[in-house]
Design a protein around this motif. Structure first.
Motif, mmCIF file in Angstrom:
data_model
loop_
_atom_site.group_PDB
_atom_site.id
_atom_site.type_symbol
_atom_site.label_atom_id
_atom_site.label_comp_id
_atom_site.label_asym_id
_atom_site.label_seq_id
_atom_site.Cartn_x
_atom_site.Cartn_y
_atom_site.Cartn_z
ATOM 1 N N ASP A 2 44.046 35.043 42.933
ATOM 2 C CA ASP A 2 43.045 34.021 43.185
ATOM 3 C C ASP A 2 41.682 34.699 43.214
ATOM 4 O O ASP A 2 41.564 35.834 43.690
ATOM 5 C CB ASP A 2 43.319 33.322 44.519
ATOM 6 C CG ASP A 2 42.473 32.081 44.736
ATOM 7 O OD1 ASP A 2 41.855 31.595 43.769
ATOM 8 O OD2 ASP A 2 42.423 31.601 45.883
ATOM 9 N N THR B 297 42.391 41.373 50.088
ATOM 10 C CA THR B 297 41.433 40.280 50.029
ATOM 11 C C THR B 297 40.041 40.867 50.184
ATOM 12 O O THR B 297 39.738 41.511 51.183
ATOM 13 C CB THR B 297 41.700 39.242 51.137
ATOM 14 O OG1 THR B 297 43.027 38.741 50.982
ATOM 15 C CG2 THR B 297 40.713 38.100 51.052
ATOM 16 N N LYS C 127 41.538 37.995 45.517
ATOM 17 C CA LYS C 127 42.819 38.326 46.153
ATOM 18 C C LYS C 127 43.681 38.994 45.085
ATOM 19 O O LYS C 127 43.874 38.449 44.002
ATOM 20 C CB LYS C 127 43.499 37.073 46.684
ATOM 21 C CG LYS C 127 42.711 36.413 47.809
ATOM 22 C CD LYS C 127 43.403 35.187 48.336
ATOM 23 C CE LYS C 127 42.570 34.562 49.456
ATOM 24 N NZ LYS C 127 43.244 33.422 50.065
ATOM 25 N N VAL D 46 38.127 33.309 53.705
ATOM 26 C CA VAL D 46 37.321 33.840 52.611
ATOM 27 C C VAL D 46 37.039 32.800 51.527
ATOM 28 O O VAL D 46 36.135 32.970 50.725
ATOM 29 C CB VAL D 46 37.927 35.107 51.961
ATOM 30 C CG1 VAL D 46 38.092 36.213 52.979
ATOM 31 C CG2 VAL D 46 39.211 34.807 51.261
ATOM 32 N N TYR E 107 35.026 35.872 46.158
ATOM 33 C CA TYR E 107 36.202 36.501 46.758
ATOM 34 C C TYR E 107 37.227 36.822 45.683
ATOM 35 O O TYR E 107 37.225 36.233 44.599
ATOM 36 C CB TYR E 107 36.823 35.642 47.863
ATOM 37 C CG TYR E 107 37.486 34.378 47.393
ATOM 38 C CD1 TYR E 107 38.808 34.367 46.951
ATOM 39 C CD2 TYR E 107 36.796 33.171 47.393
ATOM 40 C CE1 TYR E 107 39.420 33.201 46.521
ATOM 41 C CE2 TYR E 107 37.390 32.007 46.968
ATOM 42 C CZ TYR E 107 38.703 32.025 46.527
ATOM 43 O OH TYR E 107 39.304 30.861 46.088
ATOM 44 N N THR F 79 48.684 41.658 50.115
ATOM 45 C CA THR F 79 47.583 41.244 49.266
ATOM 46 C C THR F 79 46.264 41.796 49.808
ATOM 47 O O THR F 79 45.981 41.668 50.988
ATOM 48 C CB THR F 79 47.498 39.704 49.198
ATOM 49 O OG1 THR F 79 48.735 39.194 48.690
ATOM 50 C CG2 THR F 79 46.358 39.241 48.304
ATOM 51 N N ALA G 268 35.879 39.909 49.964
ATOM 52 C CA ALA G 268 34.933 38.788 49.987
ATOM 53 C C ALA G 268 33.557 39.292 50.377
ATOM 54 O O ALA G 268 33.425 40.254 51.127
ATOM 55 C CB ALA G 268 35.389 37.720 50.977
ATOM 56 N N PRO H 182 42.257 35.862 55.965
ATOM 57 C CA PRO H 182 42.290 35.654 54.515
ATOM 58 C C PRO H 182 41.989 34.210 54.093
ATOM 59 O O PRO H 182 41.376 33.988 53.059
ATOM 60 C CB PRO H 182 43.715 36.040 54.128
ATOM 61 C CG PRO H 182 44.189 36.923 55.216
ATOM 62 C CD PRO H 182 43.487 36.468 56.452
#
Length: 121
Positions: free
Chosen positions: A62, A90, A110, A102, A108, A88, A92, A99
Motif C-alpha cells: 500500500d 510502515t 507499507k 499513517v 506513506y 510490514t 510515513a 500503522p
C-alpha cells in the motif's frame, strides 16, 4: 544497499534525527511493488554533515505518494515515522504511533522489506 532490520529502526531514526527538517528529493516507482525514496539530511555519525539517503521499499502492499513536482513544498519539520508491525515496514511523513494512523499522512509506504544506501551529499 544494506537491509534495515526491525531491531535497528530506533538507532537508524536517532542517527538521522528522525529526519526532522530533511529534504525529500525524489520518490521513484521502480516497479508495481518497489519504490525508492531519496532524502537529504544531517547524519550524527558524520558530525552532522549532510548526506543523501536512498530508501528502497520492496514488496509494497500500500502506498500514497505525491508527485515529484510537489516534493520541494512538503514540510519535513515533523520528520518521519518508521514502524515495523506484523511483518510490514510502515514509512510515513510526520509523526504517527500506529500503522493505521499513517493513512492520514500526505505520503506513506507499507512494504515487506526495506534497504538503504548512503551517498555523499
Amino acid at each position: 544497499m544494506k537491509p534495515l532490520l526491525k531491531n535497528d529502526i530506533n538507532t537508524f531514526l536517532k542517527r538521522f534525527g528522525n529526519f526532522v527538517d530533511a529534504e525529500l528529493h525524489s520518490i521513484e516507482i521502480v516497479s508495481p511493488t518497489a519504490l525508492r525514496v531519496t532524502l537529504n539530511m544531517q547524519d550524527s555519525a558524520r558530525a552532522f554533515d549532510w548526506v543523501t539517503l536512498v530508501l528502497e521499499f520492496s514488496g509494497v502492499s500500500d502506498a500514497k505518494v505525491p508527485e515529484n513536482s510537489k516534493l520541494p513544498h512538503i514540510d519535513m519539520s515533523d520528520g518521519i515515522t518508521l514502524l515495523f508491525v506484523e511483518n510490514t515496514f510502515t514509512f510515513a511523513l510526520g509523526v504517527y504511533n500506529a500503522p493505521l494512523a499513517v493513512a492520514n499522512s500526505i505520503c506513506y509506504i507499507k512494504a515487506a522489506s526495506l534497504k538503504y544506501e548512503e551517498i555523499s551529499f
